[in-house]
Design an enzyme around this catalytic site. Structure first.
Site, PDB file in Angstrom:
ATOM      1  N   ASP A 189       0.844  -1.195   0.000  1.00 30.51           N
ATOM      2  CA  ASP A 189       0.000   0.000   0.000  1.00 30.51           C
ATOM      3  C   ASP A 189       0.880   1.245   0.000  1.00 30.51           C
ATOM      4  O   ASP A 189       0.978   1.974   0.989  1.00 30.51           O
ATOM      5  CB  ASP A 189      -0.921  -0.028   1.232  1.00 30.51           C
ATOM      6  CG  ASP A 189      -1.877   1.150   1.277  1.00 30.51           C
ATOM      7  OD1 ASP A 189      -2.152   1.739   0.214  1.00 30.51           O
ATOM      8  OD2 ASP A 189      -2.330   1.487   2.389  1.00 30.51           O
ATOM      9  N   ASP A 198      -6.969   7.387  -1.910  1.00 32.32           N
ATOM     10  CA  ASP A 198      -5.571   7.738  -1.639  1.00 32.32           C
ATOM     11  C   ASP A 198      -5.381   9.256  -1.659  1.00 32.32           C
ATOM     12  O   ASP A 198      -6.134   9.981  -1.053  1.00 32.32           O
ATOM     13  CB  ASP A 198      -4.643   7.024  -2.612  1.00 32.32           C
ATOM     14  CG  ASP A 198      -4.493   5.541  -2.309  1.00 32.32           C
ATOM     15  OD1 ASP A 198      -4.941   5.103  -1.236  1.00 32.32           O
ATOM     16  OD2 ASP A 198      -3.953   4.800  -3.150  1.00 32.32           O
ATOM     17  N   GLU A 224      -6.665  10.129  10.875  1.00 34.04           N
ATOM     18  CA  GLU A 224      -5.979   8.837  10.858  1.00 34.04           C
ATOM     19  C   GLU A 224      -4.995   8.701  12.011  1.00 34.04           C
ATOM     20  O   GLU A 224      -4.304   9.664  12.388  1.00 34.04           O
ATOM     21  CB  GLU A 224      -5.231   8.675   9.524  1.00 34.04           C
ATOM     22  CG  GLU A 224      -4.448   7.382   9.365  1.00 34.04           C
ATOM     23  CD  GLU A 224      -5.323   6.141   9.312  1.00 34.04           C
ATOM     24  OE1 GLU A 224      -6.101   5.916  10.274  1.00 34.04           O
ATOM     25  OE2 GLU A 224      -5.223   5.388   8.327  1.00 34.04           O
TER      26      GLU A 224
END
Length: 301
Positions: free
Chosen positions: A62, A91, A191
């Site tokens: 990733d 993304d 995040e």
């Protein structure tokens, strides 16, 4: 035919309506279209397509190696088979800012209910790894504005993800989130928050829906949906859970097959043929085919 029976517009509106209830929306990540159908069949109200899962499915790490068209193609395959609203990981948007605009419209065309863009630099990396880097705030604001300008359906959810907590600290991440909301983001994905206090600080500071990423083996604690509800979070995301479960079972099965020379001991752990056929809609396909081809051709002359 057992395709989706709803339109993209209906699914986008359903997501918006659900987020307005104030109850956490539990969103598992699909690992393929069939698993998205199973997510629906087991009673969940939305599904997710993880960039990490798509990359892993292609045998890639990733780190930004997939393309917008690859993601859109998997998204279209998934939205074709489920009536659930589906969110996708876009993304960094696959380009600045024209690439972001194209990505938004590709994902709209794929039938998705929304996407999230992140503020990492390219090449990006998993949000729970060390060594991340983020673009400056004005550059991410341009990404968000490009997404907003390119969106054609106002119900298509545009979420901004910030990875700044691990790079610049909590206060900077909150400040970035505010700027992204001002630029037009409908929701925020903070995040790799470290603890409940940080989740709470984000909730107090940000007035739009918030997503909690409950990925395994990461930097954030695995909070229950009850805790997330108490903290005021709108989406509880489980992006890679199904992939990890599936690959763990596959690896165990392969080792058993190699050791025992037969799969017989694995049968109780398998999905049955009848259950698979039920998910695939064999009866519906047969009924449709019979209804269409219910005539005999005229005799040859």
């Amino acid at each position: 035919m057992p395709h989706t029976r709803t339109t993209p517009a209906q699914r986008r509106r359903a997501l918006r309506t659900r987020l307005a209830t104030g109850r956490p929306l539990v969103v598992p990540g699909a690992l393929n279209p069939l698993s998205a159908r199973l997510i629906q069949d087991t009673g969940f109200e939305a599904a997710y397509l993880s960039g990490a899962v798509l990359a892993a499915d292609l045998g890639l790490p990733d780190i930004g190696l997939t393309t917008s068209t690859e993601v859109a193609a998997r998204a279209q395959q998934t939205t074709r088979v489920t009536d659930l609203p589906v969110l996708v990981d876009a993304d960094t948007g696959f380009g600045e800012p024209l690439g972001v605009a194209r990505t938004v419209q590709l994902m709209e065309d794929a039938g998705l209910a929304g996407l999230h863009l992140e503020d990492q630099v390219n090449p990006k990396r998993c949000g729970h790894l060390d060594g991340k880097a983020v673009v400056d705030r004005p550059q991410m604001v341009r990404r968000v504005r490009a997404a907003v300008d390119a969106r054609r359906d106002p119900d298509f959810l545009l979420m901004a993800r910030t990875d700044a907590r691990a790079v610049e600290g909590l206060d900077a991440a909150i400040d970035r989130a505010r700027a992204y909301v001002d630029a037009g983001a409908d929701a925020i994905f903070p995040e790799a928050l470290a603890d409940e206090r940080e989740f709470e600080a984000f909730r107090k500071a940000i007035p739009v829906p918030l997503l909690a990423n409950m990925t395994e083996f990461g930097k954030s604690p695995l909070l229950t949906t009850r805790t997330l509800e108490d903290l005021g979070y709108d989406i509880a995301l489980y992006p890679v859970t199904l992939l990890r479960l599936a690959m763990g079972a596959v690896e165990d099965g392969l080792r058993t097959l190699a050791a025992e020379g037969t799969q017989e001991s694995l049968l109780p752990r398998m999905q049955t043929r009848s259950r698979l056929y039920e998910l695939l809609g064999y009866e519906d396909h047969t009924a449709f085919d019979t209804a269409v081809f219910d005539f005999a051709p005229p005799p040859a002359t």
